[in-house]
Scaffold this active site. Structure first.
Site, short mmCIF file in Angstrom:
data_model
loop_
_atom_site.label_atom_id
_atom_site.label_comp_id
_atom_site.label_asym_id
_atom_site.label_seq_id
_atom_site.Cartn_x
_atom_site.Cartn_y
_atom_site.Cartn_z
N GLU A 72 11.80 -0.02 -1.31
CA GLU A 72 12.74 0.02 -2.36
C GLU A 72 13.87 -0.93 -2.13
O GLU A 72 14.31 -1.70 -3.24
CB GLU A 72 13.28 1.68 -2.32
CG GLU A 72 14.45 1.59 -3.52
CD GLU A 72 14.14 1.55 -4.70
OE1 GLU A 72 15.01 1.45 -5.54
OE2 GLU A 72 12.73 1.20 -5.09
N HIS A 75 12.88 -4.66 -3.00
CA HIS A 75 13.05 -4.87 -4.20
C HIS A 75 14.17 -4.89 -4.87
O HIS A 75 14.47 -5.80 -5.71
CB HIS A 75 12.27 -3.70 -4.81
CG HIS A 75 12.09 -3.68 -6.21
ND1 HIS A 75 11.71 -4.78 -7.07
CD2 HIS A 75 12.74 -2.69 -7.34
CE1 HIS A 75 11.81 -4.39 -8.39
NE2 HIS A 75 12.39 -3.29 -8.65
N HIS A 134 12.68 -0.07 -17.66
CA HIS A 134 12.94 -0.96 -16.73
C HIS A 134 11.66 -1.94 -16.63
O HIS A 134 11.76 -3.00 -16.42
CB HIS A 134 13.06 -0.06 -15.41
CG HIS A 134 13.64 -1.06 -14.25
ND1 HIS A 134 14.65 -1.91 -14.47
CD2 HIS A 134 13.44 -1.11 -12.95
CE1 HIS A 134 14.94 -2.51 -13.20
NE2 HIS A 134 13.96 -2.01 -12.34
N HIS A 244 -3.97 4.80 -23.71
CA HIS A 244 -3.95 3.71 -23.18
C HIS A 244 -5.40 2.86 -22.93
O HIS A 244 -5.51 1.67 -23.33
CB HIS A 244 -3.43 3.77 -21.84
CG HIS A 244 -3.19 2.61 -20.86
ND1 HIS A 244 -2.55 1.41 -21.62
CD2 HIS A 244 -3.60 2.40 -19.74
CE1 HIS A 244 -2.69 0.49 -20.49
NE2 HIS A 244 -3.43 1.01 -19.49
N HIS A 304 -3.47 -5.52 -11.76
CA HIS A 304 -3.57 -4.97 -13.20
C HIS A 304 -2.21 -5.47 -13.76
O HIS A 304 -2.07 -5.77 -14.73
CB HIS A 304 -3.80 -3.76 -13.17
CG HIS A 304 -4.41 -3.32 -14.62
ND1 HIS A 304 -5.48 -3.87 -15.18
CD2 HIS A 304 -4.16 -2.45 -15.42
CE1 HIS A 304 -5.67 -3.42 -16.57
NE2 HIS A 304 -5.01 -2.28 -16.65
#
Length: 326
Positions: A72, A75, A134, A244, A304
């Site tokens: 975290e 990032h 986000h 999806h 992906h």
């Protein structure tokens, strides 16, 4: 031109931030640090004895998981660096008389919004609508940086032949279809619905009778101590996943159609863009199937996300070439 080189580097760095965000999210490390912008009240993950004592005092019900906490924080570090790079781009554009002013200003505003969304992702305990926003912000930043680079590029893209001009509406529709698919992917991920269906081609069991669209796509999911690992029941998550997956088929068909049409363009740049688009669609479909068959392996799931980002960039380039340079 220095600003063009900086934008190219920033594009690569933005992709790295997007992939790091996906890796953090898919590793269930989104709440590795329960506060913001630091981690348990520190600028780095606390490890010294006096730091851990302070953590026990201020976060009595929390247990530090160093691996997740560092994911975290890394990032956040690289996202902060990206913000400084965007600021530098804005300053350089403002100093150059011929450079665009509105677009870099909008990008700078977007990076500030992204920082706020990053904070809210933590403070609102991974609320799905915030997490998805986000993610969409990151993809939007990626696309807008490419647009800014193309605006500064002196080479006029030879995409204005008569055949290419006929593809302008189709290219725009394909971009809209892809954006919807990316949003559906973000909603699937933020609601932990990626493994709601584990068979092909659609879903196991009598899935048609269990569809619950109103619950699946409501942005408001009530009050919860945390949204980590999701709060929706199986039928609702299955509805998100099925939507999806079905829209992925629509997206693949539309993008392949555009790619095949671009083969007949007089411009070699447009033909090559079509071949690249076709390759990326095939790869993305393969990665999506692999996620289902192999139960969402981390590397493939992150890839992906990369495939979606590169597809977006390719379609933005194609639309720019057809609409702005025709």
């Amino acid at each position: 031109m220095a600003v063009k080189r900086l934008i190219k580097f920033t594009l690569v760095f933005t992709l790295a931030v997007i992939l790091m965000g996906a890796y953090t999210r898919l590793s269930d490390a989104g709440l590795g640090c329960p506060d913001w912008p630091g981690c348990y009240g520190h600028l780095a993950v606390p490890s010294a004895s006096h730091e851990l004592a302070k953590v026990e005092q201020h976060f009595p019900d929390m247990t530090i998981e160093p691996e997740k906490a560092w994911l975290e924080m890394i990032h956040r570090y690289i996202a902060g660096t990206l913000g400084l790079m965007v600021l530098a781009i804005l300053i350089l554009c403002l100093k150059q008389p011929q450079a665009p002013k509105k677009l870099p200003s909008f990008i700078a505003a977007l990076i500030i919004l992204q920082a706020a969304l990053g904070m809210w992702t933590v403070t609102m305990k991974l609320m799905p609508i915030v997490v998805m926003a986000h993610l969409i912000g990151g993809f939007s930043l990626f696309a807008l940086l490419l647009l800014l680079y193309l605006r500064l590029k002196p080479l006029r893209i030879p995409g204005g032949d008569s055949h290419a001009r006929k593809l302008m509406p189709l290219a725009l529709v394909c971009l809209g279809v892809l954006i919807i698919q990316i949003m559906l992917g973000g909603w699937t991920s933020s609601n932990y619905a990626a493994l709601a269906c584990t068979t092909l081609p659609i879903c196991e069991g009598n899935w048609v009778d269990n569809l619950r669209f109103a619950d699946a796509f409501s942005p408001f999911q009530g009050e919860h101590p945390s949204f980590e690992f999701g709060v929706l029941d199986y039928s609702t998550r299955m509805t998100i996943h099925v939507t999806h997956r079905i829209w992925a088929v629509v997206t693949a068909v539309m993008l392949i159609w555009l790619a095949m049409k671009l083969r007949y363009s007089h411009s070699h740049i447009m033909r090559n863009s079509g071949y690249l688009l076709l390759l990326l669609v095939i790869m993305q479909v393969g990665l999506g199937i692999s996620n289902v068959v192999m139960n969402l392996p981390l590397g493939i799931a992150v890839s992906h996300n990369a495939g979606a980002a590169l597809l977006l960039l390719t379609l933005v380039f194609i639309n720019y070439a057809l609409w702005r340079k025709a």
